[in-house]
Design a protein around this motif. Structure first.
Motif, short mmCIF file in Angstrom:
data_model
loop_
_atom_site.label_atom_id
_atom_site.label_comp_id
_atom_site.label_asym_id
_atom_site.label_seq_id
_atom_site.Cartn_x
_atom_site.Cartn_y
_atom_site.Cartn_z
N GLY A 8 -3.45 -3.21 -1.60
CA GLY A 8 -3.90 -2.82 -0.62
C GLY A 8 -4.22 -3.98 0.75
N ILE A 9 -3.59 -5.17 0.12
CA ILE A 9 -3.76 -6.22 1.22
C ILE A 9 -2.54 -6.72 1.55
CG2 ILE A 9 -4.28 -8.74 1.28
CD1 ILE A 9 -6.27 -8.33 -1.21
N VAL A 10 -2.27 -6.14 2.91
CA VAL A 10 -1.06 -6.46 3.59
C VAL A 10 -0.60 -7.86 3.59
CG1 VAL A 10 0.02 -6.23 5.92
CG2 VAL A 10 -1.33 -4.36 4.98
N GLN B 156 6.34 1.16 12.87
CA GLN B 156 5.05 1.37 13.20
C GLN B 156 4.19 0.41 12.33
OE1 GLN B 156 3.71 3.16 15.35
NE2 GLN B 156 5.51 4.24 16.11
N GLN B 157 2.86 0.01 12.73
CA GLN B 157 1.74 -0.70 11.90
C GLN B 157 0.67 0.26 12.13
OE1 GLN B 157 2.00 -4.61 13.37
NE2 GLN B 157 4.34 -4.72 12.98
N ILE B 158 0.34 1.25 11.33
CA ILE B 158 -0.52 2.19 11.40
C ILE B 158 -0.11 3.22 12.45
CG2 ILE B 158 -2.99 2.82 11.45
CD1 ILE B 158 -3.67 0.59 10.32
N ASN C 222 9.55 0.41 9.43
CA ASN C 222 9.47 1.74 9.80
C ASN C 222 8.96 1.88 11.13
OD1 ASN C 222 6.78 1.34 9.57
ND2 ASN C 222 6.63 2.32 7.60
N TYR D 232 1.06 -14.92 6.05
CA TYR D 232 1.60 -15.07 4.69
C TYR D 232 3.16 -14.94 4.61
CZ TYR D 232 -3.16 -12.68 4.85
OH TYR D 232 -4.36 -12.42 4.84
N HIS E 239 0.56 7.43 8.66
CA HIS E 239 0.23 6.14 8.10
C HIS E 239 -0.44 6.30 6.70
CE1 HIS E 239 -0.92 2.40 7.13
NE2 HIS E 239 -2.35 2.56 6.92
N HIS F 30 0.83 -1.17 -0.07
CA HIS F 30 -0.17 0.12 0.06
C HIS F 30 0.91 1.12 0.05
CE1 HIS F 30 1.09 -1.07 4.17
NE2 HIS F 30 0.90 0.23 4.37
N ARG F 31 1.99 1.14 0.48
CA ARG F 31 3.27 2.39 0.55
C ARG F 31 4.10 2.08 -0.28
NH1 ARG F 31 3.07 5.15 4.51
NH2 ARG F 31 2.21 3.58 5.94
N GLY G 70 5.95 -4.37 4.87
CA GLY G 70 6.53 -3.43 6.12
C GLY G 70 6.47 -4.45 7.04
N ASP G 71 7.18 -4.05 8.46
CA ASP G 71 7.11 -4.85 9.53
C ASP G 71 5.83 -5.42 9.92
OD1 ASP G 71 7.47 -1.64 10.06
OD2 ASP G 71 6.29 -2.52 12.02
N GLY G 72 4.79 -4.74 9.84
CA GLY G 72 3.43 -5.46 9.77
C GLY G 72 3.08 -6.56 9.17
N ALA G 73 3.48 -6.15 7.92
CA ALA G 73 3.21 -7.44 6.55
C ALA G 73 4.01 -8.70 7.17
CB ALA G 73 3.62 -7.11 5.29
C1 LIG Z 1 -4.72 -8.35 5.04
C2 LIG Z 1 -4.93 -6.89 5.65
N1 LIG Z 1 -4.93 -6.62 7.00
C3 LIG Z 1 -4.99 -5.36 7.51
C4 LIG Z 1 -5.11 -4.48 6.70
C5 LIG Z 1 -5.23 -2.98 7.08
N2 LIG Z 1 -3.68 -2.46 7.31
C6 LIG Z 1 -3.55 -1.43 6.33
S1 LIG Z 1 -2.11 -0.97 6.51
C7 LIG Z 1 -1.62 -1.91 7.85
C8 LIG Z 1 -0.45 -1.78 8.57
C9 LIG Z 1 0.75 -2.24 7.71
O1 LIG Z 1 1.99 -2.02 8.33
P1 LIG Z 1 3.17 -2.51 7.75
O2 LIG Z 1 3.28 -3.66 6.89
O3 LIG Z 1 4.22 -2.21 8.90
O4 LIG Z 1 3.29 -1.16 6.71
P2 LIG Z 1 3.55 0.27 6.78
O5 LIG Z 1 2.12 0.65 6.73
O6 LIG Z 1 4.06 0.34 8.22
O7 LIG Z 1 4.45 0.63 5.67
C10 LIG Z 1 -2.86 -2.53 8.12
C11 LIG Z 1 -3.04 -3.29 9.19
C12 LIG Z 1 -4.88 -4.57 5.41
N3 LIG Z 1 -5.16 -3.53 4.56
N4 LIG Z 1 -4.68 -6.00 4.94
#
Ligand SMILES: Cc1ncc(C[n+]2csc(CCOP(=O)(O)OP(=O)(O)O)c2C)c(N)n1
Length: 441
Positions: free
Chosen positions: A207-209, A269-271, A267, A245, A336, A158-159, A237-240
């Motif tokens: 858009g799908i993390v 943060q996750q949001i 980075n 997956y 975010h 998404h970024r 990202g660190d969240g992904a």
């Molecule tokens: C499968 C899925 N779960 C949740 C979301 C909602 N969401 C959008 S961005 C995000 C955080 C992602 O964090 P990270 O991967 O660290 O990337 P960053 O935004 O920090 O670059 C979340 C949970 C989503 N888009 N897709």
């Protein structure tokens, strides 16, 4: 609702969160991560220094041994990229036009997103869709992409605007997409998060993390079947990386030696949730170390470090050895999504609830673009005037892309139903000829 204040450790936090679910207690905490790292594996680049093994305990940004994820970054000096060491020497040996292309794309990425920020915050154009700014992270995209061939694949996030621009994405089509114009990458209907350019191996923002990991794996398998030497890079990202997956894709690619480079952009943060509150390790690249594949932990604001790690990972993959993981420690300058706390003509967002303005300023002093410029000048690989021209040209290209978008036509409303699953089953015009909600026949 009861309110509890104080400092608690991770274990207590998790217990408290569990009980909050049951009792409705609101918890306000400062989390103290307790991991100290200490593992050694792979080869890597830390603080611009190339080492055979990476002592993780000292691999925090700025090399501070006491650094913990989520810490304020008060220790960070406004340091430059080291002008000696393996990463520096490797990048310095590249042809000049390649070095200038890296600088040009870092500038295009920074300036395009800054222009979009100014337009979102203070402009009068109608702009569409969620916009996740990549500003501050450019060294990762540009360092990785400088190693890839045009026919290698990337799966973005998404970024991902910075990934697209670093791989040669078209600024005009990107601007037009944000302006919802028919000349946009997806004729306006995809918006920021679906910009795709298969002609350049860009499988799209997403858009799908976490989806990028499987997409890259699929593309890399295709290359294997066809007998090419193509590789695929999955950004996340660190969240992904904390998603199921991620582990599943890295494990499968390891099993079958699929040539994917997993690039984690940490980075913090996750949001607005710090990584330290949701995973038990200090670094994302620790999750998969048991698989025995190469892992690189790099200063993600140092394009030379990113390039050097990527070069090893790509060579390893093209030689048939399978995947690697690269984690770059970096920082996003804005919120975010969208631009809360941002102002026209001012870099960085302030006043955000989950991080201090001081932290933002510290990271901005480690700006990957100005650091690379200082490195190029210090190594006498380019002159001030050559770099100034690149900056001016990049701004002109961004301005031209905005003019292009403004001058483009709005999309035909009927085009909104093209390129969908329904397209083959029911002619788009049929949707408009019937009264009531469209059905798929
Ligand atoms: C499968 C899925 N779960 C949740 C979301 C909602 N969401 C959008 S961005 C995000 C955080 C992602 O964090 P990270 O991967 O660290 O990337 P960053 O935004 O920090 O670059 C979340 C949970 C989503 N888009 N897709």
């Amino acid at each position: 609702m009861a309110k509890q204040k104080g400092t608690i450790d991770r274990r207590t936090l998790l217990k408290a969160v569990g009980s909050a679910g049951a009792t409705g207690v609101v918890i306000s905490v400062r989390v103290e991560a307790s991991q100290t790292g200490g593992a050694h594996w792979g080869a890597g680049v830390t603080g611009g220094k190339w080492e055979k093994t990476v002592p993780l305990a000292t691999a925090g940004p700025g090399g501070d041994p006491n650094w913990q994820p989520g810490d304020a970054v008060k220790f960070l000096p406004s340091e430059q990229i080291p002008t000696s060491g393996k990463a520096s020497d490797l990048v310095a040996s590249l042809p000049k036009d390649k070095l200038l292309t890296i600088y040009e794309r870092m500038n295009a990425s920074r300036k395009w997103e800054t222009a979009m920020k100014d337009l979102f915050v203070g402009g009068t154009d109608r702009l569409y869709g969620a916009f996740h700014s990549y500003v501050g992270q450019e060294a990762i995209a540009c360092g990785v992409m400088a190693v890839l061939n045009d026919d290698d694949y990337i799966a973005s996030t998404h970024r991902g605007h910075g990934h697209l621009i670093a791989k040669g994405g078209d600024l005009n089509k990107m601007s037009a997409e944000i302006f919802f114009k028919e000349t946009g990458y997806n004729k306006g209907y995809g918006g920021s998060m679906h910009i795709t350019d298969m002609s350049k191996g860009i499988m799209g923002m997403n858009g799908i993390v976490g989806a990028s990991f499987y997409l890259a794996a699929g593309a890399a398998i295709r290359g294997r079947i066809r007998g090419t030497k193509q590789v695929a890079v999955a950004f996340g990202g660190d969240g992904a990386a904390a998603s199921p997956y991620y582990f599943s894709a890295v494990r499968s690619c390891t099993n079958y030696k699929i040539p994917v480079i997993f690039v984690i952009e940490n980075n913090f943060q996750q949001i607005g949730v710090p990584m330290a509150t949701v995973v038990p390790t200090k670094y994302a690249c620790e999750y998969t170390k048991g698989l025995g594949i190469p892992h690189y932990l790099v200063d993600g604001n140092d394009v030379t470090a990113v390039y050097a790690a990527t070069k090893e990972a790509v060579d390893w993959a093209r030689a048939g050895n399978g995947p690697s993981v690269i984690e770059g420690i970096t920082y996003r300058w804005y919120d975010h999504a969208g631009f809360p706390g941002a102002r026209v003509g001012v870099d960085g967002a302030s006043g955000l609830p989950y991080r201090s303005d001081e932290e933002v300023r510290q990271w901005m002093s480690r700006d990957p673009v100005t650091r690379f410029k200082a490195w190029l000048l210090a190594k006498k690989l380019a002159t001030q005037s050559e770099l100034a021209k690149i900056e001016v040209d990049a701004q002109a290209a961004v301005d031209a892309s905005v003019a292009f978008a403004r001058g483009s036509k709005d999309p035909d409303p009927r085009a909104g139903l093209l390129n969908t699953y329904a397209q083959g089953a029911v002619p788009a015009t049929q949707f408009f000829n019937r009264s009531g909600p469209a059905r798929l026949g």
